[in-house]
Design a protein around this motif. Structure first.
Motif, PDB file in Angstrom:
ATOM      1  N   GLY A   1       0.815  -1.207   0.000  1.00 11.56           N
ATOM      2  CA  GLY A   1       0.000   0.000   0.000  1.00 11.56           C
ATOM      3  C   GLY A   1       0.849   1.259   0.000  1.00 11.56           C
ATOM      4  O   GLY A   1       0.534   2.248  -0.675  1.00 11.56           O
TER       5      GLY A   1
ATOM      6  N   ASN B   1       0.832   4.345  -2.722  1.00  6.64           N
ATOM      7  CA  ASN B   1       0.666   5.792  -2.531  1.00  6.64           C
ATOM      8  C   ASN B   1       1.850   6.586  -3.064  1.00  6.64           C
ATOM      9  O   ASN B   1       1.674   7.703  -3.558  1.00  6.64           O
TER      10      ASN B   1
ATOM     11  N   HIS C   1      -1.291   6.454   5.293  1.00  8.68           N
ATOM     12  CA  HIS C   1      -1.037   6.098   3.897  1.00  8.68           C
ATOM     13  C   HIS C   1       0.242   5.277   3.739  1.00  8.68           C
ATOM     14  O   HIS C   1       0.812   5.227   2.663  1.00  8.68           O
TER      15      HIS C   1
ATOM     16  N   GLU D   1      -8.457   8.247   2.905  1.00  9.74           N
ATOM     17  CA  GLU D   1      -9.090   6.939   3.026  1.00  9.74           C
ATOM     18  C   GLU D   1     -10.593   7.184   3.112  1.00  9.74           C
ATOM     19  O   GLU D   1     -11.026   8.063   3.871  1.00  9.74           O
TER      20      GLU D   1
ATOM     21  N   VAL E   1      -6.808   0.905   0.503  1.00 10.69           N
ATOM     22  CA  VAL E   1      -5.995  -0.247   0.901  1.00 10.69           C
ATOM     23  C   VAL E   1      -6.747  -1.130   1.901  1.00 10.69           C
ATOM     24  O   VAL E   1      -6.691  -2.357   1.812  1.00 10.69           O
TER      25      VAL E   1
ATOM     26  N   LYS F   1      -3.473  -4.892   0.594  1.00 11.15           N
ATOM     27  CA  LYS F   1      -4.142  -5.783   1.558  1.00 11.15           C
ATOM     28  C   LYS F   1      -5.104  -6.806   0.933  1.00 11.15           C
ATOM     29  O   LYS F   1      -4.685  -7.871   0.524  1.00 11.15           O
TER      30      LYS F   1
HETATM   31  C1  PLP Z   1      -1.935  -0.510   5.463  1.00 12.13           C
HETATM   32  C2  PLP Z   1      -2.223   0.747   4.739  1.00 12.13           C
HETATM   33  C3  PLP Z   1      -1.290   1.322   3.866  1.00 12.13           C
HETATM   34  C4  PLP Z   1       0.101   0.799   3.736  1.00 12.13           C
HETATM   35  O1  PLP Z   1       0.157  -0.449   3.188  1.00 12.13           O
HETATM   36  P1  PLP Z   1       1.506  -1.302   3.361  1.00 12.13           P
HETATM   37  O2  PLP Z   1       1.218  -2.529   2.568  1.00 12.13           O
HETATM   38  O3  PLP Z   1       1.673  -1.536   4.828  1.00 12.13           O
HETATM   39  O4  PLP Z   1       2.609  -0.500   2.812  1.00 12.13           O
HETATM   40  C5  PLP Z   1      -1.663   2.429   3.145  1.00 12.13           C
HETATM   41  N1  PLP Z   1      -2.890   2.952   3.275  1.00 12.13           N
HETATM   42  C6  PLP Z   1      -3.798   2.437   4.107  1.00 12.13           C
HETATM   43  C7  PLP Z   1      -5.146   3.055   4.178  1.00 12.13           C
HETATM   44  C8  PLP Z   1      -3.493   1.337   4.888  1.00 12.13           C
HETATM   45  O5  PLP Z   1      -4.375   0.857   5.743  1.00 12.13           O
END
Ligand code: PLP
Length: 477
Positions: free
Chosen positions: A141, A145, A175, A247, A282, A309
């Motif tokens: 995630g 970003n 993020h 988000e 994510v 995720k």
């Molecule tokens: C977990 C998360 C991320 C980061 O993702 P990673 O795979 O840990 O780098 C980014 N944005 C949101 C909203 C998240 O919950």
């Protein structure tokens, strides 16, 4: 469909017969000692963690985890919000195995591509709402970003407005933890640790009515927060602002659901000032709220969606950015896009993502969350906690919920030391074999999307029990 939800024990027995564990068993103590000696954990105070030792999770099935002492733990968080299809999915393991033998790796940089990434892109264009036809891949995630940031700059340069370089984000948004991810995020404790951040990122308030709404109604407060975006755009000059990112509901920030008035107003403002609207999906993506994507729950149309995720249900790392056609077309016409990762579109991850999305789609998993298990979970939580003097608000939809612990329900007074109360409650969950997360004084649940009603009852009973024990310690009951 019944198959999908009822065959888990059989799968598990078979997996164990087939090969058992990859690593030979050690004693819990030995594992903990080796972990303390050689492993630095993310987002952890290693000094204090090493004194007590980490819990060693050895296997998982459906919505349950087992630790090295044989405790069976119900996972109210789907790992870290990611194991949407539940643990022990043999079809995902098989697809990874087959793909590793056939083509374990090849890059997509130099005029090459491969079937898994093509099939995944086609499938994503089908399950995402209309207008998303193009996808860029990464491994997480955070990298998603980072990619959004690069896309925003490339887009505005391509359409002849290279000055639109500011990105507006929100306090207490999350993020990710790359430099750009953490800069986009609004976590003070991460910013403090990171004196040099990515420039041209500014933050506005979060739409957190319970904590910050004062005497305003939720609807009024939602508009007020959204209009901070307008004020910030006017302050910076619309000709300098490239994007807003948020988000749809804040996850790591405490499962904060904005008032219904918030997103439509944000969208109006982005359209009016020609600012890209970037949704970080994510956590919200792939069914969490009962819709495929959380922005559909809130009724707005983003220009980019960050995905990770639930894209692979956490079985293997993968992230992606879904790019609306108008943006993708400009990128395609705009020459070299100087961004990529060795593992962009990794064939094994892509194959697992395809299999995972097919389970979600063909198994009717998301419809079930929307029509059955989601409403059941939300109602059960509210009923179980209605009488608790400690719970001031339950936010959520589908299979995600945030419970606000409060000193006084009527006045929405928050604890001065909220973090301590949350951790106290989380310690009770730990002892009662429930995974429930604490963010400050909010308790969070986000179980696997395949959880059944009986398992939901167990999560809700344990959560209410642990919140009750916390209230008792505080002398509230
Ligand atoms: C977990 C998360 C991320 C980061 O993702 P990673 O795979 O840990 O780098 C980014 N944005 C949101 C909203 C998240 O919950």
């Amino acid at each position: 469909m019944s198959n999908l939800f009822e065959n888990r024990p059989a799968i598990h027995a078979e997996a164990h017969k087939a090969g058992g564990s990859v690593f030979a068993a050690r004693s819990t103590q030995e594992w903990q000692q080796l972990d303390a000696a050689h492993h630095l954990h993310p987002f952890s105070d290693m000094g204090s963690l090493n004194k007590v030792g980490s819990r060693v999770i050895t296997r998982a099935e459906g919505v349950y985890l087992w630790d090295s002492d044989g405790n069976k733990i119900i996972d109210g968080m789907a790992g870290l919000w990611c194991v949407n299809v539940g643990y022990g999915r043999k079809e995902l393991a098989e697809v990874a195995y087959k793909q590793m033998l056939e083509l374990p790796y090849y890059n997509t940089f130099f005029k090459t591509t491969h079937p898994p990434v093509i099939e995944l892109s086609k499938l994503l264009s089908e399950v995402t709402p209309g207008g998303f036809e193009h996808f860029f891949y990464c491994n997480s995630g955070s990298e998603g970003n980072d990619t959004v940031l690069r896309i925003v700059h490339q887009y505005w340069a391509a359409v002849g407005q290279p000055k639109k370089r500011y990105i507006i984000s929100r306090k207490n948004g999350y993020h990710g933890s790359t430099i750009a991810g953490a800069s986009l995020g609004g976590m003070d404790y991460m910013h403090e640790q990171m004196p040099s951040q990515v420039s041209n990122i500014v933050h506005i308030s979060q739409p957190y009515w319970f904590g910050d709404g004062g005497d305003l109604s939720p609807a009024e407060f939602g508009l007020k927060c959204a209009r901070e975006l307008e004020a910030k755009i006017l302050e910076l000059g619309a000709e300098n602002v490239g994007a807003f990112i948020g988000e749809p509901f804040q996850g790591a920030g405490g499962v904060i659901f904005p008032p219904e008035s918030y997103w439509p107003e944000i969208q109006r403002i982005c359209r009016q000032y020609d600012v890209l609207l970037c949704a970080d999906e994510v956590i919200g993506g792939f069914g969490r709220t009962g819709e495929w994507f959380a922005h559909q729950h809130f009724g707005f149309e983003p220009d980019t969606m960050t995905l990770a995720k639930g894209l692979t249900s956490g079985y293997i790392p993968m992230g992606a950015v879904a790019i609306r056609k108008k943006v993708a077309d400009a990128l395609i016409a705009g020459g070299d896009f100087n961004h990529g990762l060795t593992y962009s579109g990794h064939p094994v991850a892509a194959a697992v993502a395809v299999a995972n999305i097919k389970i979600l789609r063909e198994g009717g998993v998301i419809e079930r969350v929307k029509n059955e298990t989601g409403p059941y979970f939300q109602k059960a939580l509210r009923e179980a906690l209605a009488a608790s003097p400690l719970v001031g608000e339950i936010a959520g939809a589908g299979l995600v919920a945030g419970m606000q612990l409060t000193e006084d329900k009527a006045s929405r007074k928050r604890f001065a030391n909220g973090g301590e109360i949350g951790l106290k409650c989380r310690d009770y969950c730990f002892k009662n074999n429930l995974i429930m997360r604490a963010t400050g004084d909010r308790m969070l649940l986000s179980p696997p999307l395949v959880i059944n009603k009986h398992e939901i009852d167990e999560v809700v009973e344990k959560a209410a029990h642990c919140i009750g024990l916390t209230a008792r310690d505080l002398g509230m009951v």
